[in-house]
Design an enzyme around this catalytic site. Structure first.
Site, PDB file in Angstrom:
ATOM      1  N   SER A   1     -16.161 -11.067  -0.780  1.00 25.41           N
ATOM      2  CA  SER A   1     -15.829 -11.296   0.635  1.00 25.41           C
ATOM      3  C   SER A   1     -16.796 -10.610   1.584  1.00 25.41           C
ATOM      4  CB  SER A   1     -14.397 -10.851   0.915  1.00 25.41           C
ATOM      5  OG  SER A   1     -14.314  -9.461   0.863  1.00 25.41           O
TER       6      SER A   1
ATOM      7  N   GLY B   1       2.879   4.561   0.990  1.00 25.75           N
ATOM      8  CA  GLY B   1       3.525   5.083   2.184  1.00 25.75           C
ATOM      9  C   GLY B   1       4.121   4.048   3.111  1.00 25.75           C
ATOM     10  N   VAL B   2       4.352   2.827   2.643  1.00 29.33           N
ATOM     11  CA  VAL B   2       4.954   1.828   3.528  1.00 29.33           C
ATOM     12  C   VAL B   2       6.458   1.712   3.307  1.00 29.33           C
ATOM     13  CG1 VAL B   2       2.877   0.450   3.848  1.00 29.33           C
ATOM     14  CG2 VAL B   2       4.379  -0.029   1.921  1.00 29.33           C
TER      15      VAL B   2
ATOM     16  N   PRO C   1       0.828  -1.207   0.000  1.00 25.71           N
ATOM     17  CA  PRO C   1       0.000   0.000   0.000  1.00 25.71           C
ATOM     18  C   PRO C   1       0.868   1.266   0.000  1.00 25.71           C
ATOM     19  CG  PRO C   1      -0.497  -1.440   1.872  1.00 25.71           C
ATOM     20  CD  PRO C   1       0.700  -1.987   1.215  1.00 25.71           C
TER      21      PRO C   1
ATOM     22  N   LYS D   1      -6.990  -6.640   6.282  1.00 26.54           N
ATOM     23  CA  LYS D   1      -8.337  -6.411   6.801  1.00 26.54           C
ATOM     24  C   LYS D   1      -8.330  -6.351   8.320  1.00 26.54           C
ATOM     25  CE  LYS D   1     -10.986  -8.475   3.039  1.00 26.54           C
ATOM     26  NZ  LYS D   1     -11.579  -9.718   2.533  1.00 26.54           N
TER      27      LYS D   1
HETATM   28  N1  ATP Z   1       9.830   1.152   7.886  1.00 25.97           N
HETATM   29  C1  ATP Z   1      10.105   2.448   7.734  1.00 25.97           C
HETATM   30  N2  ATP Z   1      11.092   3.013   8.432  1.00 25.97           N
HETATM   31  C2  ATP Z   1      11.360   4.320   8.287  1.00 25.97           C
HETATM   32  N3  ATP Z   1      10.717   5.139   7.480  1.00 25.97           N
HETATM   33  C3  ATP Z   1       9.741   4.649   6.722  1.00 25.97           C
HETATM   34  C4  ATP Z   1       9.381   3.284   6.802  1.00 25.97           C
HETATM   35  N4  ATP Z   1       8.378   3.062   5.957  1.00 25.97           N
HETATM   36  C5  ATP Z   1       8.108   4.227   5.363  1.00 25.97           C
HETATM   37  N5  ATP Z   1       8.930   5.190   5.811  1.00 25.97           N
HETATM   38  C6  ATP Z   1       8.914   6.573   5.382  1.00 25.97           C
HETATM   39  O1  ATP Z   1       7.641   6.897   4.917  1.00 25.97           O
HETATM   40  C7  ATP Z   1       7.651   7.775   3.838  1.00 25.97           C
HETATM   41  C8  ATP Z   1       6.869   7.222   2.706  1.00 25.97           C
HETATM   42  O2  ATP Z   1       7.526   6.097   2.141  1.00 25.97           O
HETATM   43  P1  ATP Z   1       7.681   5.830   0.591  1.00 25.97           P
HETATM   44  O3  ATP Z   1       7.623   7.096  -0.146  1.00 25.97           O
HETATM   45  O4  ATP Z   1       8.854   4.963   0.388  1.00 25.97           O
HETATM   46  O5  ATP Z   1       6.350   5.042   0.334  1.00 25.97           O
HETATM   47  P2  ATP Z   1       5.915   4.143  -0.902  1.00 25.97           P
HETATM   48  O6  ATP Z   1       5.717   2.765  -0.367  1.00 25.97           O
HETATM   49  O7  ATP Z   1       6.870   4.312  -1.992  1.00 25.97           O
HETATM   50  O8  ATP Z   1       4.519   4.752  -1.238  1.00 25.97           O
HETATM   51  P3  ATP Z   1       3.787   4.919  -2.662  1.00 25.97           P
HETATM   52  O9  ATP Z   1       3.197   3.594  -2.993  1.00 25.97           O
HETATM   53  O10 ATP Z   1       2.723   5.933  -2.378  1.00 25.97           O
HETATM   54  O11 ATP Z   1       4.829   5.379  -3.580  1.00 25.97           O
HETATM   55  C9  ATP Z   1       9.110   7.952   3.474  1.00 25.97           C
HETATM   56  O12 ATP Z   1       9.533   9.163   3.989  1.00 25.97           O
HETATM   57  C10 ATP Z   1       9.784   6.795   4.170  1.00 25.97           C
HETATM   58  O13 ATP Z   1      11.097   7.104   4.533  1.00 25.97           O
END
Ligand code: ATP
Ligand code: MG
Length: 800
Positions: free
Chosen positions: A705, A383-384, A381, A748
């Site tokens: 589901s 921002g992970v 998803p 979920k």
């Molecule tokens: N496990 C983690 N530890 C430290 N920082 C994290 C972690 N997960 C996410 N972040 C921080 O959260 C912010 C968002 O992450 P990122 O941009 O890599 O998301 P993404 O998975 O590429 O999202 P999208 O699918 O929207 O592109 C970044 O600043 C990232 O450093």
């Protein structure tokens, strides 16, 4: 018999045969009354003119030989058709000019050139013989000159007009000018002008045939006016052209002159030194042979294109690209697994499985010393941390990093570039990235590969396939560069929110690493360790100046964000940092450390954005909570059912997909068939309509589901028993009342936890997925596994 290309100027050079004197004085000899006749194809000779002639046919050459051996007199007559080689009397006009051969030259190509001087006009009386060449009996024609003032005036007029013509014709030779000025005799003047004016052969022939001098001059006048008009117009056009010569042309000429001057002075030519510099660069580049050849050829071309033209810029840009691509530049890989593990931990919290998988990948890479392995795809998803993990991989390898966002890309040329013939053409993003990072073995993150589109501009996915295929990418040919560039040393990593939309051929090649959503506890840790320090620093707040206790962060996570990743959270923290910075600065004086307590959050961010839905406990019958899952993570779903008088129809609203509608039908059919089980009263069923709605009606929803939740909502409505509001449920249903397994269980359950749900109902067959749920969530949520729908009712329905 033609006049040679380099037309000699006919002048009244020789006076020995002046047309006005008697024919007995033609060089001391009398003109005989029978003369050999030479046909002329493209020239009319007038008395008094000296003119060269080219003689080619054997017959004519023989004639010339005889004439030169004899008295050197010859008759010249214009042919009616130029192309006839050996003219007969019928091919010739009736009047001609008797000439004397002044000079004859034989050439090695068996042609003969003669210089003739025109003596007298004549009229052919009859041809006496044709063999071996034409001979004719002639009547010499005298000029008739009347001594009158009118003729004098006419002569002056003609003379003056011709002066004007001379002034406007730069090509006219000085001899003619002098001759015209010095010819007083009107007959000679008219012949001189006739042979020098721009006239057609016919016009000339007509002038030759007229013996009356006055008439000749009169005929000449309109012809001269015409010529004058043409010349005036011509010079006007020339003046206009000259004045409209554009600045760039002038610049060009000046620059060219400057180049020549510089070369003369021994100074270096800027074009040459530019080209030489480029050549040196190309030699130093270690280009593949082919590429080098092309590049050097382009330099050659560049030198010959004026620097002010667009073409020069285009070629220069192209060479610029060749010279600046990292053909041989690279970074050395440092694969140290311990260091890599440390680095990954330093930059990302948690994600243990993902990190393990990445370290395995690095280990294999170290052993194989090459990359023709799987193509990593980080899926999860928003921002992970997919994008930021990609960057970390580059760091652990000590490689340069480039990110190419594929989101919304629809044009193949974005990957592969535009042909150089397009205005403003550029190479595709791959080569652009390589040039930027100045290394041919960077990590290139192809972000959001699931959002590549295709339309009339081509299919970027197809171009991507070529880029990512280890069999093909060593000779990747960008449209702009039009040379193969080896991409096989680039480490490509891709990211996606979900795999479904990815082109099947592409998906096939991906080695998927899934990144799950974060639990609240994980988010807290990520915020504490990474997001807060980073945001404070970015806002110029020194460590310790603004404190965010855990309780505040928890509240932030719970009440102000609802997401799988941490992007909203980071934004909220940034917002807090901004506002505290303002507070600190406007307070003035020395900055005093401040703490943001949970209760103060609404002062900074406004009221809580997400009140946990559970707070509005289910107060009515016919409402149940389902669980949904989509690419941006899981979510809870309220399902509402109601009943009204009608005719036994089932209404479905809320942007439901077909599959979801069918599970609603199935749920209803099951309930009707099992009415005894729940003591449902279906006596008036045909007199009522049922309506099922799933709020957030604008968001499309689909999938099987929600079956269990729909059944629960309907049962609650029909049995008039409320569903317990701390329950959420998911599971597909069958007509026979079985509960079938579903996907996305972990997301979920995490969503349920975020929403404050305490108990979940899951299909028995999803028991294996429960283990994937992080322990701290499992501790907080009670799970009930069910095999049959009948097991659900006693769990979730309150006693009436
Ligand atoms: N496990 C983690 N530890 C430290 N920082 C994290 C972690 N997960 C996410 N972040 C921080 O959260 C912010 C968002 O992450 P990122 O941009 O890599 O998301 P993404 O998975 O590429 O999202 P999208 O699918 O929207 O592109 C970044 O600043 C990232 O450093
Ligand atoms: Mg991203």
């Amino acid at each position: 018999m033609t006049s040679p290309d380099t037309e000699f100027i006919s002048i009244a050079g020789s006076t020995s045969g002046s047309p006005d004197t008697t024919f007995t004085r033609t060089g001391g000899k009398t003109l005989p009354s029978v003369l050999p006749i030479l046909g002329l194809s493209d020239v009319v000779i007038f008395p008094g003119m000296v003119s060269p002639l080219l003689v080619e046919t054997a017959q004519s050459i023989r004639m010339i030989d005889d004439v030169v051996a004899g008295d050197r007199f010859l008759g010249l007559v214009l042919q009616k058709k130029a192309e006839v080689e050996n003219p007969t009397p019928e091919d010739l006009w009736g009047h001609g000019c008797a000439v004397r051969i002044l000079k004859m030259l034989k050439f090695p190509d068996n042609t003969v050139r003669v210089l003739v001087e025109g003596l007298r006009r004549f009229r052919v009386i009859e041809y006496e013989s044709q063999d071996p060449y034409l001979r004719a009996r002639l009547e010499l024609v005298r000029d008739t000159v009347e001594d009158s003032i009118e003729l004098t005036a006419l002569t002056r007029n003609v003379q003056r007009q011709f002066q004007e013509i001379i002034n406007l014709s730069p090509a006219m030779s000085d001899e003619v000018k002098v001759a015209v000025l010095n010819t007083e005799h009107p007959g000679k003047l008219s012949d001189l002008i006739a042979s020098n004016l721009n006239l057609s052969l016919e016009e000339r022939q007509h002038l030759l045939e007229v013996s009356g001098v006055k008439e000749r001059l009169n005929r000449l006048l309109p012809l001269m006016s015409r010529e004058l008009e043409v010349l005036t117009l011509g010079s006007k056009i020339q003046r206009e052209v000259a004045s409209s010569m554009s600045k760039s042309q002038r610049d060009f000429f000046l620059r060219e002159q400057m180049r020549v001057i510089q070369r003369e002075l021994g100074e270096s030519d800027p074009l040459l030194s530019e080209a030489n510099a480029l050549r040196e660069q190309i030699e130093a580049l270690q280009l593949p042979e082919d590429a080098k050849k092309v590049a050097l050829k382009e330099v050659e071309r560049l030198q010959s294109i004026p620097p002010t033209t667009p073409e020069h810029t285009v070629t220069r840009n192209y060479l610029d690209w060749i010279v600046n691509l990292p053909w041989s530049k690279r970074t050395e890989d440092k694969i140290d697994l311990d260091a890599a593990a440390r680095l990954l931990d330093e930059q990302h919290y948690g994600l243990a499985k993902v990190k393990d998988r990445l370290l395995e990948f690095l280990a294999v890479m170290k052993l194989k010393r090459q990359l023709k392995g799987p193509l990593l795809c980080l899926v999860g998803p928003p921002g992970v941390g997919k994008t930021s993990l990609g960057r970390s991989v580059a760091d652990t390898l000590g490689r340069k990093f480039a990110r190419i966002s594929l989101g919304g890309m629809r044009d193949e040329a974005e990957i592969r570039g535009h042909r150089r013939t397009y205005v403003g053409a550029l190479p595709g993003r791959i080569l652009q990235s390589l040039r930027r990072v100045e290394s041919h073995n960077p990590v290139i993150l192809l972000d959001e590969i699931d959002k590549v589109g295709a339309d009339f501009r081509g299919d970027p996915a197809a171009a991507l396939l070529e880029v990512l295929d280890p069999q093909q990418n060593s000779t990747f040919t960008d449209n702009y560069l039009d040379l193969p560039f080896d991409l096989s040393r680039v480490l490509f990593i891709t990211t996606a929110n979900w795999l479904d939309p990815i082109h099947p051929a592409l998906r096939d090649r991906l080695e998927v690493i899934e990144l799950p959503s974060y639990t609240a506890a994980e988010k807290l840790q990520i915020a504490k360790r990474f997001l807060v320090p980073r945001q404070l620093e970015e806002h110029g707040l020194q460590a310790g100046l603004v404190k965010l206790p855990d309780a505040s962060l928890k509240r932030l996570i719970q009440d102000y964000t609802r997401e799988a990743g941490v992007r909203q959270l980071e934004r909220a923290i940034a917002s807090l940092a901004r506002k505290s910075a303002r507070k600190l600065v406007s307070a003035g004086g020395t900055l005093r450390p401040m703490t943001i307590r949970p209760a103060e959050l609404p002062d900074y961010l406004g009221p809580a954005q997400f009140v946990p839905e559970m707070a509005e406990a289910i107060a009515e019958c016919g409402v149940a909570i389902g669980l949904a899952w989509n690419p941006v993570g899981g979510d809870i779903l309220f399902i509402e059912a109601s009943r009204m008088p009608g005719s036994g129809k089932l209404l479905l609203t809320g942007s439901l997909g077909d599959v979801m509608k069918e599970s609603a039908q199935t749920a209803l059919t099951f309930l009707r068939s099992q009415s005894k089980l729940l003591n449902l009263d279906l006596t008036d069923f045909e007199k009522h309509d049922l309506h099922i709605h799933v709020p957030a009606g604008a968001t499309p929803k689909d999938g099987p589901s929600a079956g269990v939740a729909i059944v629960a909502a309907l049962a609650s409505l029909l049995a008039q028993r409320r569903v317990r509001s701390d329950f959420a449920m998911t599971g597909e249903i069958s007509l026979r009342g079985r509960v079938l397994p579903v996907g996305g269980v972990k997301e979920k359950v995490l969503a349920a936890a975020r929403a404050g749900v305490r108990q979940v109902v899951l299909p028995e067959e999803n028991r294996k997925d429960w283990v994937e749920v992080p322990p701290e969530v499992r501790d907080r949520i009670k799970v009930h596994f069910v095999r049959r729908i009948a097991e659900v009712f006693p769990l979730v329905l309150r006693a009436s």
